[in-house]
Design an enzyme around this catalytic site. Structure first.
Site, PDB file in Angstrom:
ATOM      1  N   CYS A 122      -4.079   4.140  10.108  1.00 47.76           N
ATOM      2  CA  CYS A 122      -4.858   5.365  10.308  1.00 47.76           C
ATOM      3  C   CYS A 122      -6.200   5.078  10.966  1.00 47.76           C
ATOM      4  O   CYS A 122      -6.997   6.002  11.159  1.00 47.76           O
ATOM      5  CB  CYS A 122      -5.068   6.098   8.984  1.00 47.76           C
ATOM      6  SG  CYS A 122      -5.909   5.102   7.724  1.00 47.76           S
ATOM      7  N   TYR A 124       0.868  -1.186   0.000  1.00 46.69           N
ATOM      8  CA  TYR A 124       0.000   0.000   0.000  1.00 46.69           C
ATOM      9  C   TYR A 124       0.903   1.234   0.000  1.00 46.69           C
ATOM     10  O   TYR A 124       0.786   2.131   0.832  1.00 46.69           O
ATOM     11  CB  TYR A 124      -0.944   0.011   1.200  1.00 46.69           C
ATOM     12  CG  TYR A 124      -1.713  -1.270   1.404  1.00 46.69           C
ATOM     13  CD1 TYR A 124      -2.881  -1.530   0.698  1.00 46.69           C
ATOM     14  CD2 TYR A 124      -1.257  -2.239   2.309  1.00 46.69           C
ATOM     15  CE1 TYR A 124      -3.583  -2.718   0.890  1.00 46.69           C
ATOM     16  CE2 TYR A 124      -1.947  -3.428   2.499  1.00 46.69           C
ATOM     17  CZ  TYR A 124      -3.109  -3.660   1.792  1.00 46.69           C
ATOM     18  OH  TYR A 124      -3.804  -4.832   1.987  1.00 46.69           O
TER      19      TYR A 124
END
Length: 445
Positions: A401, A306
């Protein structure tokens, strides 16, 4: 039933809510603080639902940590008094900064305990947008002027606006105190945006030319496009995306911005991903290298999963040197193109666009010394965790996150015999409920 309730607010919950109860039913309440007595306007209250949602519209007994809101359009008390909804993006703006961080730490601890069955003390570290002055006496900078990227809506009158939380309603805005000054100086507040659906702004922390991207609601004549360009400060590049999702058309300057972090340089287009806090790239890079750096050296192998525009790919490539190898994987085609441009001269870096689980299958049997895992808010997921457990890299730096998806993924690593060496949490989103964490995971001995 009235849609206005008097409630006593309980603990903080994931998502920026406090938890209250009304006649045995859970009510998730925004814009409050634990311990407050408040009046709440219900925003979602279907009888069949197991929980309701609501916003604080009046405070009966305030918490000592409550303060005047930092941004008027997001102030729930003022918004409801004016007969409108508060905009999203600053739902913790009514809370003292130190208390914001204590609440975020409590959420991380609760998610780790509930989903990973792990009791861990957590402290959220302040990340000032600017280096603190020698005479400041504190690391806090007010939690303002940190956003290098902003996304705006456009209201029916062609004015810059933002959406209310979980709503299609737009509210015109005339400032954005969370944004860096370079965004405020663009002059967008006074531009006639008729025919535009959305406005994206990127203003690199390095001070290089900002980029404004207009997403058009309809095909516009060249004269109208020229008017839009002329309304933006001359120092900015301007692009437009057509209503049918065509590739961006550069109207002035460049279609990308130049980013810099810890001496590494990157190219990021308007559709590409980059960390929004001006100090986030360096902060996260330092934490990630602290995690995986000890297992890397000349000739080592690493994977950046990612990877976005390659924020962590660059220091990994430097750590392993030309005799090593770095696999950089990103699912978004546009962001992956950004990374390919940045690393086109790095022969020991392979930038691959595709789903992480598919690329890992293609590299099954290959052992990486270190992996950086920086998934979107949904987390890595069970399949990617299983593949990494099978691959058994020397160390995994997990950048998260969302504390819930991280805790879920961490639980799967722990079930497989892995161990959490350490975890750090950073306040990279002041005035919001969001928090970023970096963890070092290692296979069991």
């Amino acid at each position: 039933m009235s849609d206005l309730l008097e409630l006593q607010l309980g603990p903080i919950a994931h998502g920026g809510h406090t938890v209250a109860r009304h006649e045995g039913r859970v009510v998730f309440v925004r814009h409050g603080l634990p311990g407050e007595a408040v009046r709440v306007r219900l925003t979602e209250a279907e009888e069949g639902k197991t929980f309701w949602r609501g916003d604080v519209v009046d405070v009966i007994e305030a918490s000592p940590a409550r303060r005047p809101h930092v941004w008027a359009p997001a102030d729930a008390l003022a918004a409801y008094a004016e007969g409108r909804l508060p905009v999203g993006g600053a739902e913790f703006g009514h809370i003292e900064l130190a208390e914001q961080r204590r609440l975020k730490a409590a959420v991380v601890r609760e998610q780790l305990a509930r989903l990973a069955h792990l009791e861990l003390d957590v402290e959220v570290e302040a990340v000032p947008a600017e280096a603190p002055r020698a005479d400041a006496g504190t690391a806090d900078d007010g939690g303002l002027h940190w956003r290098t990227r902003c996304s705006f809506a456009v209201d029916g009158d062609g004015r810059l606006a933002m959406h209310a939380h979980r709503s299609t309603e737009t509210v015109a805005v005339h400032d954005m105190p969370l944004a860096v000054d370079a965004i405020s100086r663009l002059g967008l507040w006074g531009v006639d945006l008729a025919g535009v659906e959305r406005v994206e702004v990127a203003a690199p922390a390095s001070g290089t030319s900002p980029l404004v991207v207009f997403t058009l609601a309809e095909e516009l004549p060249s004269t109208r496009l020229r008017e839009l360009v002329e309304g933006v400060d001359l120092g900015a590049s301007v692009s437009a995306v057509g209503p049918r999702g065509k590739a961006p058309l550069t109207l002035r300057g460049h279609g990308s911005v130049a980013e810099e972090a810890a001496g590494y340089h990157y190219t990021v287009t308007g559709e590409g991903f980059w960390q929004i806090h001006r100090k986030a790239p360096e902060t996260l890079m330092e934490a990630v290298l602290g995690a995986v750096g000890p297992v890397l050296g000349a000739g080592a192998t690493a994977a950046d999963l990612y990877a976005g525009a390659g924020l962590f790919t660059a220091p990994l490539a430097a750590a392993v040197g030309p005799s090593g190898f770095v696999l950089s994987v990103e699912g978004s085609p546009g962001t992956s193109r950004d990374a390919r441009r940045t690393f086109k001269r790095h022969r020991h870096v392979d930038v691959v666009q595709g789903r992480v689980e598919r690329v890992l299958r293609q590299h099954s049997g290959e052992r990486f010394d270190a992996v950086v895992l920086d998934p979107p808010r949904a987390g890595a997921g069970r399949e990617v965790v299983r593949q990494l457990v099978d691959a058994a890299p020397g160390a995994v730096a997990y950048v998260a996150c969302d504390p819930a998806s991280f805790a879920r993924d961490l639980g799967w690593f722990l079930e497989a015999g892995w161990r959490l060496e350490w975890l750090r949490a950073f306040d990279l989103y002041p005035q919001t409920h969001h928090v970023e964490t970096v963890a070092l995971l290692r296979p069991g001995r």
